[in-house]
Design a protein around this motif. Sequence first.
Motif, PDB file in Angstrom:
ATOM      1  N   PRO A 225     -33.998  23.509  -1.525  1.00  8.16           N
ATOM      2  CA  PRO A 225     -34.270  23.368  -2.968  1.00  8.16           C
ATOM      3  C   PRO A 225     -34.199  24.708  -3.681  1.00  8.16           C
ATOM      4  N   GLY A 226     -33.997  24.637  -4.992  1.00  7.10           N
ATOM      5  CA  GLY A 226     -33.965  25.854  -5.789  1.00  7.10           C
ATOM      6  C   GLY A 226     -35.328  26.513  -5.856  1.00  7.10           C
ATOM      7  N   GLU A 227     -35.326  27.791  -6.241  1.00  8.18           N
ATOM      8  CA  GLU A 227     -36.576  28.528  -6.325  1.00  8.18           C
ATOM      9  C   GLU A 227     -37.450  27.981  -7.447  1.00  8.18           C
ATOM     10  N   GLY A 228     -38.746  28.155  -7.305  1.00  5.16           N
ATOM     11  CA  GLY A 228     -39.693  27.637  -8.275  1.00  5.16           C
ATOM     12  C   GLY A 228     -40.586  26.601  -7.625  1.00  5.16           C
ATOM     13  N   THR A 229     -41.447  26.007  -8.427  1.00  7.70           N
ATOM     14  CA  THR A 229     -42.409  25.057  -7.865  1.00  7.70           C
ATOM     15  C   THR A 229     -42.230  23.642  -8.403  1.00  7.70           C
ATOM     16  N   SER A 230     -41.469  23.479  -9.447  1.00  5.06           N
ATOM     17  CA  SER A 230     -41.346  22.158 -10.053  1.00  5.06           C
ATOM     18  C   SER A 230     -40.171  21.383  -9.471  1.00  5.06           C
ATOM     19  N   LEU A 231     -40.140  20.082  -9.777  1.00  2.93           N
ATOM     20  CA  LEU A 231     -39.022  19.247  -9.350  1.00  2.93           C
ATOM     21  C   LEU A 231     -37.739  19.636 -10.073  1.00  2.93           C
ATOM     22  N   ALA A 232     -37.840  20.017 -11.341  1.00  2.32           N
ATOM     23  CA  ALA A 232     -36.664  20.446 -12.089  1.00  2.32           C
ATOM     24  C   ALA A 232     -36.051  21.699 -11.459  1.00  2.32           C
ATOM     25  N   ASP A 233     -36.925  22.630 -11.011  1.00  2.00           N
ATOM     26  CA  ASP A 233     -36.431  23.839 -10.351  1.00  2.00           C
ATOM     27  C   ASP A 233     -35.665  23.492  -9.083  1.00  2.00           C
ATOM     28  N   ALA A 234     -36.118  22.453  -8.398  1.00  2.00           N
ATOM     29  CA  ALA A 234     -35.510  22.084  -7.122  1.00  2.00           C
ATOM     30  C   ALA A 234     -34.059  21.678  -7.279  1.00  2.00           C
ATOM     31  N   ALA A 235     -33.722  21.074  -8.438  1.00  2.00           N
ATOM     32  CA  ALA A 235     -32.347  20.622  -8.658  1.00  2.00           C
ATOM     33  C   ALA A 235     -31.384  21.795  -8.761  1.00  2.00           C
ATOM     34  N   GLU A 236     -31.904  22.955  -9.146  1.00  2.00           N
ATOM     35  CA  GLU A 236     -31.059  24.136  -9.283  1.00  2.00           C
ATOM     36  C   GLU A 236     -31.034  24.880  -7.951  1.00  2.00           C
ATOM     37  N   THR A 237     -30.324  24.298  -7.001  1.00  2.00           N
ATOM     38  CA  THR A 237     -30.273  24.873  -5.661  1.00  2.00           C
ATOM     39  C   THR A 237     -29.571  26.219  -5.688  1.00  2.00           C
ATOM     40  N   ASP A 238     -29.841  27.006  -4.672  1.00  2.00           N
ATOM     41  CA  ASP A 238     -29.230  28.332  -4.608  1.00  2.00           C
ATOM     42  C   ASP A 238     -27.706  28.244  -4.642  1.00  2.00           C
ATOM     43  N   GLU A 239     -27.160  27.265  -3.921  1.00  2.00           N
ATOM     44  CA  GLU A 239     -25.707  27.136  -3.849  1.00  2.00           C
ATOM     45  C   GLU A 239     -25.115  26.781  -5.213  1.00  2.00           C
ATOM     46  N   LEU A 240     -25.732  25.804  -5.892  1.00  2.00           N
ATOM     47  CA  LEU A 240     -25.232  25.412  -7.210  1.00  2.00           C
ATOM     48  C   LEU A 240     -25.380  26.550  -8.210  1.00  2.00           C
ATOM     49  N   GLU A 241     -26.526  27.226  -8.182  1.00  2.00           N
ATOM     50  CA  GLU A 241     -26.746  28.325  -9.098  1.00  2.00           C
ATOM     51  C   GLU A 241     -25.756  29.460  -8.855  1.00  2.00           C
ATOM     52  N   ALA A 242     -25.481  29.740  -7.584  1.00  2.00           N
ATOM     53  CA  ALA A 242     -24.535  30.811  -7.254  1.00  2.00           C
ATOM     54  C   ALA A 242     -23.127  30.450  -7.717  1.00  2.00           C
ATOM     55  N   LEU A 243     -22.738  29.203  -7.496  1.00  2.00           N
ATOM     56  CA  LEU A 243     -21.411  28.766  -7.929  1.00  2.00           C
ATOM     57  C   LEU A 243     -21.290  28.800  -9.447  1.00  2.00           C
ATOM     58  N   ALA A 244     -22.327  28.318 -10.134  1.00  2.00           N
ATOM     59  CA  ALA A 244     -22.298  28.326 -11.595  1.00  2.00           C
ATOM     60  C   ALA A 244     -22.249  29.745 -12.134  1.00  2.00           C
ATOM     61  N   ALA A 245     -23.007  30.632 -11.519  1.00  2.00           N
ATOM     62  CA  ALA A 245     -23.011  32.034 -11.949  1.00  2.00           C
ATOM     63  C   ALA A 245     -21.653  32.679 -11.720  1.00  2.00           C
ATOM     64  N   SER A 246     -21.018  32.337 -10.609  1.00  2.00           N
ATOM     65  CA  SER A 246     -19.702  32.920 -10.300  1.00  2.00           C
ATOM     66  C   SER A 246     -18.630  32.446 -11.271  1.00  2.00           C
ATOM     67  N   ALA A 247     -18.881  31.297 -11.922  1.00  4.62           N
ATOM     68  CA  ALA A 247     -17.911  30.770 -12.887  1.00  4.62           C
ATOM     69  C   ALA A 247     -17.849  31.625 -14.147  1.00  4.62           C
ATOM     70  N   GLY A 248     -18.950  32.293 -14.470  1.00  2.00           N
ATOM     71  CA  GLY A 248     -18.977  33.118 -15.668  1.00  2.00           C
ATOM     72  C   GLY A 248     -18.908  32.292 -16.939  1.00  2.00           C
ATOM     73  N   LYS A 249     -18.368  32.883 -17.997  1.00  2.00           N
ATOM     74  CA  LYS A 249     -18.258  32.228 -19.307  1.00  2.00           C
ATOM     75  C   LYS A 249     -16.846  32.441 -19.851  1.00  2.00           C
ATOM     76  N   PRO A 250     -16.435  31.614 -20.807  1.00  3.85           N
ATOM     77  CA  PRO A 250     -15.125  31.825 -21.425  1.00  3.85           C
ATOM     78  C   PRO A 250     -15.039  33.193 -22.091  1.00  3.85           C
ATOM     79  N   ALA A 251     -13.838  33.751 -22.120  1.00  2.00           N
ATOM     80  CA  ALA A 251     -13.649  35.078 -22.716  1.00  2.00           C
ATOM     81  C   ALA A 251     -13.758  35.041 -24.236  1.00  2.00           C
ATOM     82  N   GLY A 252     -13.611  33.868 -24.828  1.00  2.00           N
ATOM     83  CA  GLY A 252     -13.714  33.721 -26.275  1.00  2.00           C
ATOM     84  C   GLY A 252     -14.151  32.315 -26.617  1.00  2.00           C
TER      85      GLY A 252
END
Length: 593
Positions: A172-199
């Motif tokens: 599970p993702g870091e934190g103590t709540s159920l909502a935090d659990a949905a944000e697993t390390d793998e998903l968060e890492a993948l989403a972070a690696s995606a970055g944002k649009p350049a414009g």
Amino acid sequence: MVSYADVRRWNADRLDAVHSDLGKRRDELINLQDELDGARNPDGWTGEAAQRSAEQHRRLMEDMRSLVAEVATVRAAVATAADDVTALKRRVDTTDHEAHAHGFQITEDGGVRDVAPPQNIPADQLDQVKAERTRVRDDLVAEIEKILDQAEAIDAELAKALTAADEDQIKPGEGTSLADAAETDELEALAASAGKPAGTSPQAVSDWWTSLSDDQRAAVLETTPKMLGNLDGIPATIRDKANRDRISDERTALRARKTELARKGELSDSEQKEFDGLDAKLKSLDKVEETLDKGDRQLLVLDSGGERMKAAVAVGDVDSADHVSVFTPGLTSTVDGSLSGYDNDMAKLVQDARNQLATEGEDESVAAVTWIGYEAPQIDESMADVVGDERDSVASAQSAEEGGKKLNGFLGGINASRDEDPHLTAIGHSYGSTTTGYALQQGGHGVDDAVLYGSPGSGADSVKDLHVPEGHAYRMEAKWDPVADLGRFGDDLTHQDGYRDLSTEDSRYGEGVTGHSDYLNEDTTSQHNVAAVAAGLPDNIQHGSDPGAGDVISQGTKTVIDSAETAVDTGEKVVDGVGDGIGWTIDKAKDVF
């Protein structure tokens, strides 16, 4: 081992349904947070029993967090699989079509059979034809191998996620709540690696999305659906998934805000207005879901910000349709009050366009969007909004200008999100035609045809300002439509050169219409004409100008003035010139009345 027959039976829609259901399950689990918190040991309870109870509660919370993480991970994997299957099925369809076109048949196990070899080949061409058929067969065999390899990879990736969930391997993702659990390390890492649009332009967004891996896209969709759902340049299927997933969250947030205001008791005027607006927004969500339940729909905008809900719903697949239309309605249009009816109009328009294409022997697809992506002017009981100068007034261009900026991005996003641009038509009625006009004036929209009808003006000085190909801007005005004679936002379109006129009178294509609101009625000439434009069939159009009383009076006034000026220039009596102008006006008025 995946067979070719298996791939033919694969259904991306079922995966999409599973994806949606998993989202609901995830939300249901997360919403149990309050109950779990309430089940904690009460303050002051001590002793062995209290310790055992606290331990059981901790284990239950850990199990629930693991379950939420597993659902979130599997859901992301299903989203990836759905997109991959959609692309693979298109590849299969193309390969099957290619085989059939050359007289081959692909068997269920992926073999290639020659079922319709050419007959009566001249002897001197026999070797050439044989070599060409061998090449086609070898190409088919090679493509089938690639399809099966891709199918195996898709199947293996989904199985990997399911196995990890089944064997409790997902952290599970870091934190103590159920909502935090949905944000697993793998998903968060993948989403972070995606970055944002350049414009912020649709093309910049599309370039960013295209650059991502399937896993990155799934992670972004899982962690930030609100961003994707309303981002121009993202494919329609992704926007649809993201927005559908948000409906439950939006409803929960609106209800929570309503409860918060209700607890205050006496509300200020602004708070009371917000409270009343929350009811309308909740009803809007209901209408959105009812519309989606009709089937073959895509939810391309869902925006609860501002005073009223904004939404856009497509009939058909905007990602693959050969012809895509975007319809913008006008005065009094709201999601809760207007979406369902306009969606029905678009469904009939799509069917009419498809029928016309079929009659012409064209095997092409059609989609149409009802775009209520702006807050159209409303009419209150005092009629103040009609005559006032406020932002929400139909007499003001502000809503049209603001809405036009959003519509411009939406139109440009359709082309930017696709490998091949569709034939794109912008359709605007009444104040929606003004909004459409402001959108087109900004350019960069990729619109191929524009239809403005019942229009109080496009806000443009010239049809050239709309940036559509010459001869591809259409106007339509029914008799006894007072709005179309206002010329409130620029010139009355009837008096602007460069438009092609669409008839609204009786014809072999249907009945005529009068007034301001019946242009898209079924089995009418006007509906047929709009469908013909939407289908890219200009030869099917019934042309004709149907001037109203306002046009006659306006043109008559100009004629009187011109006649008087001519009389002065030629040395004749002004009264005679004025008489000629009045005579012209009377003759034209007889035709109208």
